[in-house]
Enzyme design. Structure first.
Site, PDB file in Angstrom:
ATOM      1  N   ASP A  53       0.953  -1.343  -0.029  1.00 43.69           N
ATOM      2  CA  ASP A  53       0.020   0.185   0.019  1.00 43.69           C
ATOM      3  C   ASP A  53       0.936   1.237  -0.130  1.00 43.69           C
ATOM      4  OD1 ASP A  53       0.700  -0.646   2.678  1.00 43.69           O
ATOM      5  OD2 ASP A  53      -0.805   0.686   3.435  1.00 43.69           O
TER       6      ASP A  53
ATOM      7  N   GLU B 225       0.214  -1.181   5.745  1.00 45.58           N
ATOM      8  CA  GLU B 225       1.222  -0.733   6.416  1.00 45.58           C
ATOM      9  C   GLU B 225       1.113   0.873   7.009  1.00 45.58           C
ATOM     10  OE1 GLU B 225       4.870   0.924   7.930  1.00 45.58           O
ATOM     11  OE2 GLU B 225       3.524   1.335   6.109  1.00 45.58           O
TER      12      GLU B 225
END
Ligand SMILES: [Zn+2]
Length: 388
Positions: free
Chosen positions: A81, A143
């Site tokens: 991400d 994350e």
């Protein structure tokens, strides 16, 4: 001479950057891209869905199974991400990896699609039959919003399936070897009042007014913390203390209403060896002293990382890079929650964290080339396979 990058890694890199994997969106296109590339090797490949099914971690293992006694081999890990590309001063499309001479520019160029592309390309180039110990790859989701994917992986990984002990979390450290980082405790102070018409404020109890002494007290606590030097502080030269940040304040509904609630969100980053409960109690005491009716809620906790100086992954990476000292990083990583798996994780990757989360985020080409070379050597040392 211009740095030489494996064309496969560069192709993956630009395809990953082209996918908008902002944490609020799904990362499944990136996981499918990586799984598609890695599947050709006949590895143990698992797409591990998030509880809501919208996102996934990708686990891949090449070479022999993990030996439960020695737990040899190596895992390379990165998140898929990225943060939103909402800054208005991008000089090119953030979702197009753009060549600017000595660097590549794009959202996730540094944090951390370059490392993910290098790790995946390296795995594709390897002959699994040449590995005497396993090479694992873990690509996570979310994350950037609290290491949710790594936390999910650590919680759900079967206890009877051993994992290699040595891990590299490829966050951008400009290829400095980092064996520790702070945790991140996120708290919310809630202040209650009583609503009233603003024409008769004396009939109400203004919750926003109560926030002022709390903010002042937290600012005083921040200054006090900054003057202290807790254990391991020397590994964090840019902030050898426990940082505290009053990050957000929210309250009130309209100009003609006395507000009946106000919340203050704050974050604090205890050092790896810190007593987190004691820190939380200290903050709570300061808040209660300033506003006796206040309540304190924990919004989240990102675990710190502390890997032994003598761990093989730390020593080998120091030897490979020529770095002589132990270091800490000023940011948290997936390595914190993954530490619950009894692993030795080191943070080491190409790119500079200070350009991440900003417009024109960029990656030095020289970092990618050096990382690529050193990763091959590292895999050779830990997995016993020479890459092509
Ligand atoms: Zn990152």
């Amino acid at each position: 001479m211009s740095p030489v990058i494996d064309p496969l890694a560069l192709d993956l890199y630009s395809r990953l950057v082209a996918l908008d994997t902002t944490s609020s969106a799904s990362n499944l296109p990136a996981i499918e891209l990586l799984a598609g590339v890695l599947d050709r090797r006949g590895s143990d490949l698992r797409i591990l869905r998030s509880p809501d099914g919208r996102k996934a971690n990708l686990w891949a293992r090449l070479g022999p199974p993990v030996d439960a006694a020695g737990r040899g081999g190596l895992v390379l890990s990165g998140h898929t991400d990225c943060v939103p590309a909402l800054e208005d001063d991008w000089s090119s499309d953030p979702f197009r990896l753009t060549d600017r001479g000595d660097r590549w520019v794009g959202r996730g160029a540094a944090d951390m699609k370059g490392f993910v592309a290098l790790a995946a390309a390296l795995a594709v180039r390897l002959d699994p039959a040449s590995l005497t110990r396993p090479l694992g790859l873990l690509f996570t989701f979310d994350e950037e919003v609290g290491m949710l994917g790594a936390r999910d992986f650590a919680r759900a990984w079967p206890a009877d399936e051993p994992l290699p002990r040595a891990w590299v979390i490829g966050e951008p450290t400009s290829l400095a070897v980092v064996r520790m980082h702070k945790g991140h405790l996120k708290l919310r102070v809630a202040l209650a009042g009583r609503p009233a018409h603003s024409g008769t404020p004396q009939l109400g109890d203004n919750a926003i007014e109560k926030s002022a002494p709390v903010v002042a007290a937290l600012a005083a606590l921040r200054r006090a913390l900054e003057s202290e030097r807790p254990e391991l502080g020397e590994y964090f030269p840019e902030a050898p203390f426990v940082p505290l940040n009053v990050a957000r304040i929210d309250g009130g509904v309209a100009l003609n209403v006395v507000p009946d609630r106000c919340t203050i969100d704050l974050g604090t980053r205890p050092l790896p060896a810190a007593d987190v409960e004691a820190l939380r109690a200290r903050i709570e005491a300061v808040v209660r002293d300033a506003a006796p009716g206040a309540s304190l809620e924990t919004l989240g906790w990102s675990e710190p990382l502390l890997t032994a100086e003598a761990s093989p992954i730390h020593r080998e990476l120091l030897a490979l890079t020529g770095q002589r000292d132990s270091r800490g990083a000023p940011f948290a990583t997936d390595g914190g929650p993954l530490s619950a798996l009894d692993i030795d994780a080191v943070v080491w990757g190409p790119g500079d964290i200070s350009v991440a989360h900003r417009a024109d985020e960029w990656m030095p080409k020289a970092d990618m080339e050096r990382a690529s070379r050193l990763l091959v050597e590292l895999v050779d040392r830990f997995c016993g396979g020479a890459s092509a």
